[in-house]
Every structure is written in structure tokens, then in C-alpha cells.
Design an enzyme around this catalytic site. Sequence first.
Site, PDB file in Angstrom:
ATOM      1  N   ARG A  12       0.834  -1.201   0.000  1.00  0.00           N
ATOM      2  CA  ARG A  12       0.000   0.000   0.000  1.00  0.00           C
ATOM      3  C   ARG A  12       0.872   1.256   0.000  1.00  0.00           C
ATOM      4  O   ARG A  12       0.553   2.246  -0.675  1.00  0.00           O
ATOM      5  CB  ARG A  12      -0.912   0.014   1.228  1.00  0.00           C
ATOM      6  CG  ARG A  12      -2.003  -1.037   1.218  1.00  0.00           C
ATOM      7  CD  ARG A  12      -3.051  -0.744   2.269  1.00  0.00           C
ATOM      8  NE  ARG A  12      -3.807   0.448   1.933  1.00  0.00           N
ATOM      9  CZ  ARG A  12      -4.615   1.078   2.794  1.00  0.00           C
ATOM     10  NH1 ARG A  12      -4.726   0.645   4.042  1.00  0.00           N
ATOM     11  NH2 ARG A  12      -5.280   2.148   2.422  1.00  0.00           N
ATOM     12  N   ASP A  56      -3.039   7.895   2.871  1.00  0.00           N
ATOM     13  CA  ASP A  56      -2.035   8.373   1.924  1.00  0.00           C
ATOM     14  C   ASP A  56      -1.674   9.818   2.261  1.00  0.00           C
ATOM     15  O   ASP A  56      -2.227  10.426   3.182  1.00  0.00           O
ATOM     16  CB  ASP A  56      -2.551   8.245   0.488  1.00  0.00           C
ATOM     17  CG  ASP A  56      -3.826   9.049   0.245  1.00  0.00           C
ATOM     18  OD1 ASP A  56      -3.783  10.286   0.381  1.00  0.00           O
ATOM     19  OD2 ASP A  56      -4.883   8.447  -0.057  1.00  0.00           O
ATOM     20  N   HIS A  71      -7.194   8.249  10.655  1.00  0.00           N
ATOM     21  CA  HIS A  71      -6.851   6.825  10.549  1.00  0.00           C
ATOM     22  C   HIS A  71      -5.350   6.606  10.407  1.00  0.00           C
ATOM     23  O   HIS A  71      -4.915   5.513  10.029  1.00  0.00           O
ATOM     24  CB  HIS A  71      -7.598   6.180   9.380  1.00  0.00           C
ATOM     25  CG  HIS A  71      -9.063   6.034   9.631  1.00  0.00           C
ATOM     26  ND1 HIS A  71      -9.980   5.753   8.636  1.00  0.00           N
ATOM     27  CD2 HIS A  71      -9.786   6.121  10.783  1.00  0.00           C
ATOM     28  CE1 HIS A  71     -11.200   5.690   9.156  1.00  0.00           C
ATOM     29  NE2 HIS A  71     -11.091   5.916  10.456  1.00  0.00           N
ATOM     30  N   CYS A 113       5.724   2.410  17.327  1.00  0.00           N
ATOM     31  CA  CYS A 113       6.140   1.300  18.181  1.00  0.00           C
ATOM     32  C   CYS A 113       4.947   0.772  18.950  1.00  0.00           C
ATOM     33  O   CYS A 113       4.258   1.517  19.647  1.00  0.00           O
ATOM     34  CB  CYS A 113       7.236   1.755  19.149  1.00  0.00           C
ATOM     35  SG  CYS A 113       7.781   0.427  20.265  1.00  0.00           S
ATOM     36  N   CYS A 171      12.863   2.815  22.071  1.00  0.00           N
ATOM     37  CA  CYS A 171      13.032   1.780  23.100  1.00  0.00           C
ATOM     38  C   CYS A 171      13.812   0.562  22.610  1.00  0.00           C
ATOM     39  O   CYS A 171      14.093  -0.345  23.397  1.00  0.00           O
ATOM     40  CB  CYS A 171      11.673   1.336  23.646  1.00  0.00           C
ATOM     41  SG  CYS A 171      10.671   0.351  22.494  1.00  0.00           S
ATOM     42  N   GLY A 210     -16.477  11.879  -0.785  1.00  0.00           N
ATOM     43  CA  GLY A 210     -15.898  10.589  -1.150  1.00  0.00           C
ATOM     44  C   GLY A 210     -15.829   9.584  -0.027  1.00  0.00           C
ATOM     45  O   GLY A 210     -14.931   8.739  -0.014  1.00  0.00           O
ATOM     46  N   THR A 211     -16.762   9.648   0.910  1.00  0.00           N
ATOM     47  CA  THR A 211     -16.771   8.692   2.009  1.00  0.00           C
ATOM     48  C   THR A 211     -18.103   7.961   2.034  1.00  0.00           C
ATOM     49  O   THR A 211     -19.157   8.560   1.788  1.00  0.00           O
ATOM     50  CB  THR A 211     -16.490   9.380   3.360  1.00  0.00           C
ATOM     51  OG1 THR A 211     -16.577   8.431   4.419  1.00  0.00           O
ATOM     52  CG2 THR A 211     -17.457  10.526   3.621  1.00  0.00           C
TER      53      THR A 211
END
EC number: 2.3.1.286
Length: 232
Positions: free
Chosen positions: A55, A90, A104, A112, A134, A170-171
Site C-alpha cells: 500500500r 495516503d 486513521h 512502536c 526503546c 468521497g466517504t
Amino acid sequence: MKIVILTGAGVSAESGLGTFRDKDGLWTKYDLNEVATPEGFARNPALVHQFYNARRSNAAGAVPNAAHDALARLIRTRPDDVTLITQNVDDLHERAGATAIHMHGSLFTARCHACAATWPAPQVMTPNDSCPECARPATRPDVVWFGEMPQHMELIHDRLLDADLFAAIGTSGQVYPAAGFVDLAREAGAETVEINLETTDIGGQFDSHIVGPASETVPVWVDNMLGGSRTG
């Protein structure tokens, strides 16, 4: 006038980045439960990294389309009035020149799983990658998987309550909490508009609709918002 815009996969689809509902897209080659859930990552982190490496490569090769460019123009012209929230992972909004709240997460950030540190993601990630903070091999994509809480929700909530206009572009309106943004905006007194290829299942909750491809409808909508000007 305070404007809050929510964009979804339909905005990036015309740049060649398909949605997980596309019949022949990248998502069809994988089981969502295996590549887009915390449980799937725990079972097979190599498979999850393979999926997100693909992706990331697809997104890196895409270019912003006219919808991204138009929204960036709106933000440049009215920087104090517009909040852009995206469900997309993106970076096409940014490459078009806009600043967006990524609810998102992003394909281009690593996180991590142990200490929650974040850093720019390399093109290829593996389960053996160590956290720069870490040093534990707990690197994961900084994306929100099914079952996880979206990012920046307090900020988004505040912007919606302050909105005079809410636009969903566009959702699909099928995934919460984003599907509930229109209700929150309406309760706050905002005008609402849905811009999509077709009216969605929650289309009845919007005051108005603009139907058509984002690359065609969004530039016209932005022109109207700016009084027909085409600056920048």
C-alpha cells in the site's frame, strides 16, 4: 464561516488508490481480519507488513488529482476557516499543499507497538525493525485498524461543534465514528453537504448533495465557495 471537510477513499480513488470495497483492488487479495486488525498483526506481523509495504508503494507512486488540488486551494485561500479531516492514510492532501488531520493514521509513519513512539516509515518495514526510542522489535504501521480508536478525536469533535458548514467528500458513511460526524455537525447548527459518486446510506442526514466524481465536483464546489475565484 467555519468549514469542516471530511474526505474518504473516494477522493484518492481517482489517483489510482482503491478502496477496500473495490472488486479487483489490493484489498481483495487479503483477508481484512488478517491484515487490518490488531489480532491479525499479533498472529502474522510479516503478512501485515507485506500488505502495508504494498500500500505504501502504491501511495508513493500516486499523484494528487483535481479534488486534492481544489481542497488545497480552498485552505490556502481561507487558512483560518477550513479544517480538513481525512480517513485516508495516503499523503496526497499534503502533496497537493494542504494540511489534514489524519484520523486513521498514515502509511508514511511507523509506530512502536510497545512504547507508542512514532517516526517516518521506511519504504519497506519488517517485523525485525527496532524502535528508535526503546529498541524493541515492535514496529507497526501507524494506521488505525478495525477495532482501534481513530486518532485526534477530541480535536475533531471540537472542530465539528464549531462548524458552520460540514462537507463529506468521497466517504461511504458506513464506518463509525466518522459516519456520525454529520449528526454532530447538524446538532451544532451547521449546514451539511455530501459530495460523492452517489447518495450514501446516510445521505438523508445531509441538507444537500452533489453527485459525481470528486475530481469534477470538488473543484466546482470550491469555486463556488470562493465566489468563482481561482487564486493560487
